[in-house]
Design a protein around this motif. Structure first.
Motif, mmCIF file in Angstrom:
data_model
loop_
_atom_site.group_PDB
_atom_site.id
_atom_site.type_symbol
_atom_site.label_atom_id
_atom_site.label_comp_id
_atom_site.label_asym_id
_atom_site.label_seq_id
_atom_site.Cartn_x
_atom_site.Cartn_y
_atom_site.Cartn_z
ATOM 1 N N VAL A 168 0.848 -1.187 0.000
ATOM 2 C CA VAL A 168 0.000 0.000 0.000
ATOM 3 C C VAL A 168 0.886 1.240 0.000
ATOM 4 O O VAL A 168 2.018 1.198 0.501
ATOM 5 C CB VAL A 168 -0.946 -0.021 1.234
ATOM 6 C CG1 VAL A 168 -0.158 0.043 2.528
ATOM 7 C CG2 VAL A 168 -1.976 1.087 1.169
ATOM 8 N N GLN A 169 0.385 2.306 -0.554
ATOM 9 C CA GLN A 169 1.135 3.558 -0.564
ATOM 10 C C GLN A 169 1.008 4.265 0.793
ATOM 11 O O GLN A 169 0.020 4.077 1.513
ATOM 12 C CB GLN A 169 0.625 4.474 -1.659
ATOM 13 C CG GLN A 169 1.016 4.037 -3.064
ATOM 14 C CD GLN A 169 0.654 5.072 -4.115
ATOM 15 O OE1 GLN A 169 -0.288 5.829 -3.947
ATOM 16 N NE2 GLN A 169 1.424 5.100 -5.196
ATOM 17 N N ALA A 170 1.981 5.076 1.094
ATOM 18 C CA ALA A 170 1.935 5.864 2.324
ATOM 19 C C ALA A 170 0.639 6.671 2.364
ATOM 20 O O ALA A 170 0.218 7.239 1.355
ATOM 21 C CB ALA A 170 3.142 6.778 2.403
ATOM 22 N N GLY A 176 -2.222 5.282 2.967
ATOM 23 C CA GLY A 176 -3.310 4.354 2.699
ATOM 24 C C GLY A 176 -3.718 3.546 3.910
ATOM 25 O O GLY A 176 -3.223 3.771 5.023
ATOM 26 N N PRO A 205 5.815 4.471 5.737
ATOM 27 C CA PRO A 205 6.824 3.474 5.337
ATOM 28 C C PRO A 205 7.417 2.732 6.533
ATOM 29 O O PRO A 205 7.728 1.536 6.422
ATOM 30 C CB PRO A 205 7.872 4.328 4.615
ATOM 31 C CG PRO A 205 7.085 5.467 4.054
ATOM 32 C CD PRO A 205 6.045 5.774 5.081
ATOM 33 N N THR A 221 6.135 -0.733 7.694
ATOM 34 C CA THR A 221 6.454 -1.944 6.947
ATOM 35 C C THR A 221 7.018 -3.011 7.877
ATOM 36 O O THR A 221 7.990 -2.773 8.602
ATOM 37 C CB THR A 221 7.465 -1.641 5.839
ATOM 38 O OG1 THR A 221 6.853 -0.772 4.875
ATOM 39 C CG2 THR A 221 7.924 -2.914 5.148
ATOM 40 N N VAL A 254 4.652 -0.716 3.012
ATOM 41 C CA VAL A 254 4.148 0.634 2.759
ATOM 42 C C VAL A 254 5.194 1.369 1.932
ATOM 43 O O VAL A 254 6.329 1.581 2.391
ATOM 44 C CB VAL A 254 3.854 1.387 4.064
ATOM 45 C CG1 VAL A 254 3.241 2.751 3.760
ATOM 46 C CG2 VAL A 254 2.934 0.573 4.964
ATOM 47 N N SER A 255 4.832 1.767 0.741
ATOM 48 C CA SER A 255 5.762 2.467 -0.146
ATOM 49 C C SER A 255 5.621 3.976 0.027
ATOM 50 O O SER A 255 4.530 4.486 0.306
ATOM 51 C CB SER A 255 5.502 2.077 -1.586
ATOM 52 O OG SER A 255 4.210 2.479 -1.977
ATOM 53 N N SER A 256 6.733 4.663 -0.171
ATOM 54 C CA SER A 256 6.714 6.123 0.005
ATOM 55 C C SER A 256 6.346 6.823 -1.292
ATOM 56 O O SER A 256 6.294 6.233 -2.351
ATOM 57 C CB SER A 256 8.084 6.598 0.489
ATOM 58 O OG SER A 256 9.075 6.197 -0.429
#
Length: 123
Positions: A11-13, A15, A87, A90, A121-123
């Motif tokens: 999921v994106q940051a 989210g 992030p 994670t 969690v991606s930034s």
């Protein structure tokens, strides 16, 4: 006696994700159930927990106000709603159950563990 964790993913940051911990072989409402997170290279840490019966909840300072733990007794399932993800959230998330009174923060206080579900969690 088993705990099965699910719901992880990428999921994106900012989210949200909702993790589930399904108990079988015992009644989860008779146990305190908690979620722990283990980031790469780090120790397993307490994230959120719920006392048996009374349902009192506790959270680590890092997730307070962003994560919510809840229980559905009819489904014998405990959830972790994760919002405003960062992030640094994670980790592999594990659910665990214990008959120890209160909400223990140490992993060694828990008798039963789920297999873990990865949250990235991606930034």
């Amino acid at each position: 006696v088993q705990l099965q964790a699910s719901g992880g993913g990428l999921v994106q940051a900012g989210g949200s994700l909702k993790l589930s911990c399904k108990a079988s072989g015992f009644i989860s409402s008779s146990y305190a159930v908690s979620w722990f997170g283990q980031a790469p290279g780090k120790e397993r840490e307490f994230v959120a927990g719920m006392r048996r019966s009374a349902g009192r909840t506790e959270y680590s300072d890092s997730v307070k106000g962003r994560f919510t733990i809840s229980r559905d007794n009819a489904k014998n399932t405990v959830y972790l709603q994760m919002s405003s993800l960062k992030p640094e959230d994670t980790a592999v998330y594990y659910c665990a159950a214990t008959t120890v009174i209160g909400v223990p923060k140490q992993p060694t206080s828990y008798y039963y563990w789920g297999q873990g579900t990865l949250v990235t969690v991606s930034s």
